[in-house]
Write a protein that holds these residues in place. Structure first.
Motif, PDB file in Angstrom:
ATOM      1  N   ARG A  27      24.277 -20.431  55.000  1.00 19.08           N
ATOM      2  CA  ARG A  27      24.105 -19.230  54.189  1.00 19.08           C
ATOM      3  C   ARG A  27      25.458 -18.561  53.996  1.00 19.08           C
ATOM      4  N   ILE A  28      25.607 -17.948  52.813  1.00 18.88           N
ATOM      5  CA  ILE A  28      26.834 -17.227  52.473  1.00 18.88           C
ATOM      6  C   ILE A  28      26.511 -15.738  52.470  1.00 18.88           C
ATOM      7  N   PHE A  29      27.389 -14.928  53.061  1.00 21.88           N
ATOM      8  CA  PHE A  29      27.197 -13.491  53.131  1.00 21.88           C
ATOM      9  C   PHE A  29      28.408 -12.787  52.536  1.00 21.88           C
ATOM     10  N   VAL A  30      28.161 -11.753  51.748  1.00 25.71           N
ATOM     11  CA  VAL A  30      29.225 -10.878  51.272  1.00 25.71           C
ATOM     12  C   VAL A  30      29.106  -9.602  52.094  1.00 25.71           C
ATOM     13  N   LYS A  31      30.147  -9.298  52.845  1.00 24.58           N
ATOM     14  CA  LYS A  31      30.129  -8.137  53.731  1.00 24.58           C
ATOM     15  C   LYS A  31      31.086  -7.078  53.207  1.00 24.58           C
ATOM     16  N   MET A  32      30.582  -5.878  52.982  1.00 22.41           N
ATOM     17  CA  MET A  32      31.421  -4.778  52.550  1.00 22.41           C
ATOM     18  C   MET A  32      31.734  -3.909  53.764  1.00 22.41           C
ATOM     19  N   TYR A  33      33.001  -3.666  53.989  1.00 21.87           N
ATOM     20  CA  TYR A  33      33.429  -2.775  55.059  1.00 21.87           C
ATOM     21  C   TYR A  33      33.473  -1.350  54.531  1.00 21.87           C
ATOM     22  N   VAL A  34      33.287  -0.389  55.396  1.00 21.75           N
ATOM     23  CA  VAL A  34      33.355   1.021  55.021  1.00 21.75           C
ATOM     24  C   VAL A  34      34.708   1.328  54.372  1.00 21.75           C
ATOM     25  N   SER A  35      35.741   0.635  54.798  1.00 27.01           N
ATOM     26  CA  SER A  35      37.073   0.867  54.232  1.00 27.01           C
ATOM     27  C   SER A  35      37.146   0.528  52.745  1.00 27.01           C
ATOM     28  N   ALA A  36      36.219  -0.298  52.250  1.00 22.04           N
ATOM     29  CA  ALA A  36      36.202  -0.582  50.808  1.00 22.04           C
ATOM     30  C   ALA A  36      35.940   0.689  50.016  1.00 22.04           C
ATOM     31  N   VAL A  37      35.161   1.580  50.595  1.00 20.07           N
ATOM     32  CA  VAL A  37      34.903   2.880  49.967  1.00 20.07           C
ATOM     33  C   VAL A  37      36.062   3.820  50.261  1.00 20.07           C
ATOM     34  N   ARG A  38      36.440   3.911  51.514  1.00 22.61           N
ATOM     35  CA  ARG A  38      37.474   4.876  51.927  1.00 22.61           C
ATOM     36  C   ARG A  38      38.855   4.569  51.356  1.00 22.61           C
ATOM     37  N   ASP A  39      39.168   3.275  51.156  1.00 24.74           N
ATOM     38  CA  ASP A  39      40.467   2.911  50.592  1.00 24.74           C
ATOM     39  C   ASP A  39      40.460   2.871  49.068  1.00 24.74           C
ATOM     40  N   GLY A  40      39.288   3.090  48.462  1.00 21.91           N
ATOM     41  CA  GLY A  40      39.220   3.244  47.015  1.00 21.91           C
ATOM     42  C   GLY A  40      38.883   2.015  46.199  1.00 21.91           C
ATOM     43  N   LEU A  41      38.620   0.866  46.837  1.00 20.02           N
ATOM     44  CA  LEU A  41      38.324  -0.340  46.064  1.00 20.02           C
ATOM     45  C   LEU A  41      37.088  -0.154  45.196  1.00 20.02           C
ATOM     46  N   ILE A  42      36.008   0.345  45.761  1.00 19.70           N
ATOM     47  CA  ILE A  42      34.752   0.481  45.013  1.00 19.70           C
ATOM     48  C   ILE A  42      34.929   1.456  43.846  1.00 19.70           C
ATOM     49  N   ALA A  43      35.547   2.595  44.107  1.00 17.10           N
ATOM     50  CA  ALA A  43      35.765   3.581  43.038  1.00 17.10           C
ATOM     51  C   ALA A  43      36.668   2.998  41.954  1.00 17.10           C
ATOM     52  N   ASP A  44      37.695   2.249  42.360  1.00 16.39           N
ATOM     53  CA  ASP A  44      38.628   1.677  41.401  1.00 16.39           C
ATOM     54  C   ASP A  44      37.955   0.585  40.568  1.00 16.39           C
ATOM     55  N   MET A  45      37.158  -0.266  41.194  1.00 18.10           N
ATOM     56  CA  MET A  45      36.471  -1.358  40.485  1.00 18.10           C
ATOM     57  C   MET A  45      35.402  -0.830  39.541  1.00 18.10           C
ATOM     58  N   GLY A  46      34.678   0.177  39.991  1.00 14.23           N
ATOM     59  CA  GLY A  46      33.548   0.670  39.218  1.00 14.23           C
ATOM     60  C   GLY A  46      32.303  -0.160  39.513  1.00 14.23           C
ATOM     61  N   THR A  47      31.164   0.404  39.172  1.00 15.43           N
ATOM     62  CA  THR A  47      29.902  -0.236  39.538  1.00 15.43           C
ATOM     63  C   THR A  47      29.687  -1.569  38.820  1.00 15.43           C
ATOM     64  N   LYS A  48      30.091  -1.692  37.570  1.00 14.37           N
ATOM     65  CA  LYS A  48      29.876  -2.950  36.842  1.00 14.37           C
ATOM     66  C   LYS A  48      30.685  -4.089  37.455  1.00 14.37           C
ATOM     67  N   ASN A  49      31.965  -3.847  37.725  1.00 12.10           N
ATOM     68  CA  ASN A  49      32.786  -4.904  38.327  1.00 12.10           C
ATOM     69  C   ASN A  49      32.298  -5.248  39.727  1.00 12.10           C
ATOM     70  N   TRP A  50      31.921  -4.242  40.512  1.00 14.14           N
ATOM     71  CA  TRP A  50      31.452  -4.484  41.875  1.00 14.14           C
ATOM     72  C   TRP A  50      30.185  -5.331  41.880  1.00 14.14           C
ATOM     73  N   THR A  51      29.206  -4.956  41.068  1.00 13.15           N
ATOM     74  CA  THR A  51      27.955  -5.715  41.064  1.00 13.15           C
ATOM     75  C   THR A  51      28.162  -7.118  40.484  1.00 13.15           C
ATOM     76  N   THR A  52      29.026  -7.241  39.501  1.00 14.41           N
ATOM     77  CA  THR A  52      29.311  -8.561  38.940  1.00 14.41           C
ATOM     78  C   THR A  52      29.983  -9.441  39.993  1.00 14.41           C
ATOM     79  N   LEU A  53      30.927  -8.895  40.737  1.00 10.24           N
ATOM     80  CA  LEU A  53      31.568  -9.626  41.827  1.00 10.24           C
ATOM     81  C   LEU A  53      30.531 -10.077  42.854  1.00 10.24           C
ATOM     82  N   CYS A  54      29.625  -9.188  43.233  1.00 11.56           N
ATOM     83  CA  CYS A  54      28.602  -9.538  44.231  1.00 11.56           C
ATOM     84  C   CYS A  54      27.690 -10.648  43.728  1.00 11.56           C
TER      85      CYS A  54
END
Length: 136
Positions: A27-54
């Protein structure tokens, strides 16, 4: 204690063996660390890019390559194929700290005809891919 690079996202594989059937399942798992939010990756990517990546990462093999069709990506995103294509192109154009997060290569078959797209989730700056491969 040494400071290491902050992990934002990791993709991991885990193989489970059944003692009763003798079968194995990876099985393959995508794990998001809290730092992805705190360091700005999620905000910078935006919801469309994040969900597409997932969604793309959910088709990843042990080498970090993904082979979903546009139809599979569209279904995973809950959008039309045309909208999925736009989302994919936006993700391919996206840069985190100057580097691409996903790259795509159009593959050819033995007769030279184009087949499917191979997406590779890149190991960029703080995006740790396959940090603990086959652990478990």
């Amino acid at each position: 204690r040494l400071l290491t690079e902050t992990k934002l996202v990791s993709v991991e594989s885990q193989t489970e063996h059944s003692l009763t059937t003798g079968k194995s399942e990876t099985r393959i798992f995508v794990k998001m660390y809290v730092s992805a939010v705190r360091d700005g990756l999620i905000a910078d990517m935006g919801t469309k890019n994040w969900t597409t990546l997932c969604v793309i990462a959910s088709y990843m093999d042990a080498q970090g390559n993904c082979y979903p069709t546009q139809e599979q990506i569209a279904k995973g995103l809950g959008v039309s194929r045309q909208t999925a294509n736009k989302y994919i192109n936006d993700l391919l154009a996206y840069r985190w700290r100057g580097q691409s997060v996903v790259e795509a290569v159009k593959l050819r078959n033995d007769r030279g005809r184009f087949e499917n797209m191979r997406y590779t989730v890149k190991s960029v700056s703080s995006l740790a891919i396959f940090d603990h491969v086959n652990k478990g």
